[in-house]
Design a protein around this motif. Structure first.
Motif, short mmCIF file in Angstrom:
data_model
loop_
_atom_site.label_atom_id
_atom_site.label_comp_id
_atom_site.label_asym_id
_atom_site.label_seq_id
_atom_site.Cartn_x
_atom_site.Cartn_y
_atom_site.Cartn_z
N ASP A 58 0.88 -1.18 0.17
CA ASP A 58 0.13 -0.05 0.42
C ASP A 58 1.00 1.08 0.08
OD1 ASP A 58 -2.76 -1.49 -0.11
OD2 ASP A 58 -3.39 -1.68 1.86
N LYS A 61 1.48 2.15 -3.82
CA LYS A 61 0.41 2.42 -3.88
C LYS A 61 -0.23 3.85 -4.12
CE LYS A 61 -3.72 0.26 -2.76
NZ LYS A 61 -4.72 -0.24 -2.90
N LEU A 62 0.10 4.46 -2.95
CA LEU A 62 -0.36 5.20 -2.61
C LEU A 62 0.68 6.15 -2.69
CD1 LEU A 62 -1.44 4.40 1.01
CD2 LEU A 62 -3.36 5.60 -1.16
N ALA A 65 0.23 6.94 -6.25
CA ALA A 65 -1.30 7.82 -6.54
C ALA A 65 -0.53 9.58 -6.15
CB ALA A 65 -2.34 7.12 -5.52
N TYR A 66 -0.49 9.80 -5.16
CA TYR A 66 -0.26 11.11 -4.39
C TYR A 66 0.96 11.62 -5.29
CZ TYR A 66 -2.37 10.26 0.11
OH TYR A 66 -3.34 10.54 1.22
N LYS A 70 -2.61 9.68 -10.52
CA LYS A 70 -3.63 8.24 -10.53
C LYS A 70 -3.79 8.13 -8.77
CE LYS A 70 -0.51 7.69 -15.15
NZ LYS A 70 0.01 6.99 -15.86
N ALA A 72 -5.37 5.91 -6.36
CA ALA A 72 -5.16 4.14 -6.02
C ALA A 72 -6.75 3.72 -5.99
CB ALA A 72 -4.25 4.43 -4.75
N GLN A 73 -6.17 2.29 -6.24
CA GLN A 73 -7.42 1.82 -6.59
C GLN A 73 -7.62 0.73 -5.20
OE1 GLN A 73 -9.29 0.84 -9.36
NE2 GLN A 73 -8.23 3.10 -10.15
N ILE A 92 1.01 -4.45 -6.99
CA ILE A 92 1.58 -3.81 -7.31
C ILE A 92 2.92 -3.60 -8.52
CG2 ILE A 92 2.98 -2.51 -5.47
CD1 ILE A 92 -0.07 -2.45 -5.02
N LEU A 95 1.26 -2.15 -11.59
CA LEU A 95 1.02 -1.20 -11.54
C LEU A 95 2.61 -0.48 -11.81
CD1 LEU A 95 -0.69 1.32 -10.43
CD2 LEU A 95 0.42 1.03 -8.29
#
Lengths: 170, 170
Positions: A58, A61-62, A65-66, A70, A72-73, A92, A95
């Motif tokens: 995570d 992933k975060l 996104a940050y 885009k 995060a799913q 991941i 991703l």
């Protein structure tokens, strides 16, 4: 250095996947259920292996996104087997495979905030250096330590993985 | 991002120093010698706390040397007390205090090599991302894990330390 660090995170997630394979083989050789590893922890009030792996995933992933904008799913935290944890790691890695340096343009100056920060925020660069990188390695190393502490034969080279060495000058 | 990461390393070394203070106070409250912590390890064939701290310190010292071209000062590995380990950490914090962004100009393209690499080399950037950063956090987190596993009351906030949050927009 954002995309280069994401490539490094991808390598480290691949190493984590290998440690889980080694753990699974060790469990089978000793006739216990590999899923036992998912519940182990280093202290009674520290997260067990499953949660360490989930948070490592995570964190990446975060950060993506940050730093790219885009979204995060969302993923449910329902893994109960090593294979399921490997699938989480694989998600991941997939991703990260879809990202390029262009996705991180302007990342350093992005505004990063979370609801519980009550309006406070961090720059993308501060968030990356002060939160994402140390947090990722914390949970990765804790996962390694839980396995190592419980008899899985992994060592420092398994942690670092292959490094980009260049050939000697002619 | 080199100097910014070195500032982050400095903060993390300050956190490590605090964990050792907490460990020392815990030992005294339980009537055992704080130096016992220095010998503890998570697996019989993994390095004990002292070595984890020494390697975390050396990783930063060597990264500074490789990336700035300033030679590393040799240090003997003779620490036998928590205070001595704190002094070792302090020496690296002092080293980092003396650096500026200008010291890392051209760091990404420096040639990094070690005698045992037999002529092979890494770029400064690859060395930093693939070796220095993951290695530093590995030994830092392992030191944390050894203390945490042995009853020292430290938590995730003690690991990350203060983060640079900005005030809400007016």
């Amino acid at each position: 250095m954002y995309i280069e660090t994401m490539v490094q995170f991808k390598k480290q997630l691949g190493q984590l996947d290998k440690w889980l394979v080694t753990a699974s083989e060790y469990a089978k050789s000793r006739n216990f259920d590999p899923a036992v590893f998912l519940t182990l922890r280093l202290a009674p009030d520290q997260f067990p292996l499953t949660r360490q792996v989930q948070i490592a995933c995570d964190t990446v992933k975060l950060a993506v996104a940050y730093l790219t904008g885009k979204p995060a799913q969302p993923q449910e935290d329902t893994e109960t087997t090593i294979e399921q944890l490997q699938a989480r790691i694989g998600s991941i890695i997939s991703l990260l495979d879809g990202l390029t340096a262009a996705d991180f343009e302007g990342a350093a100056k992005r505004v990063v905030s979370q609801p519980r920060w009550k309006g406070e925020w961090m720059t993308g660069e501060d968030y990356f250096i002060q939160h994402a990188v140390p947090n990722f390695y914390f949970h990765l190393t804790t996962a390694y330590a839980i396995l190592r502490h419980n008899g899985v034969v992994i060592g420092k080279r398994d942690y670092l993985g292959a490094q980009t060495k260049r050939p000697p000058a002619a």
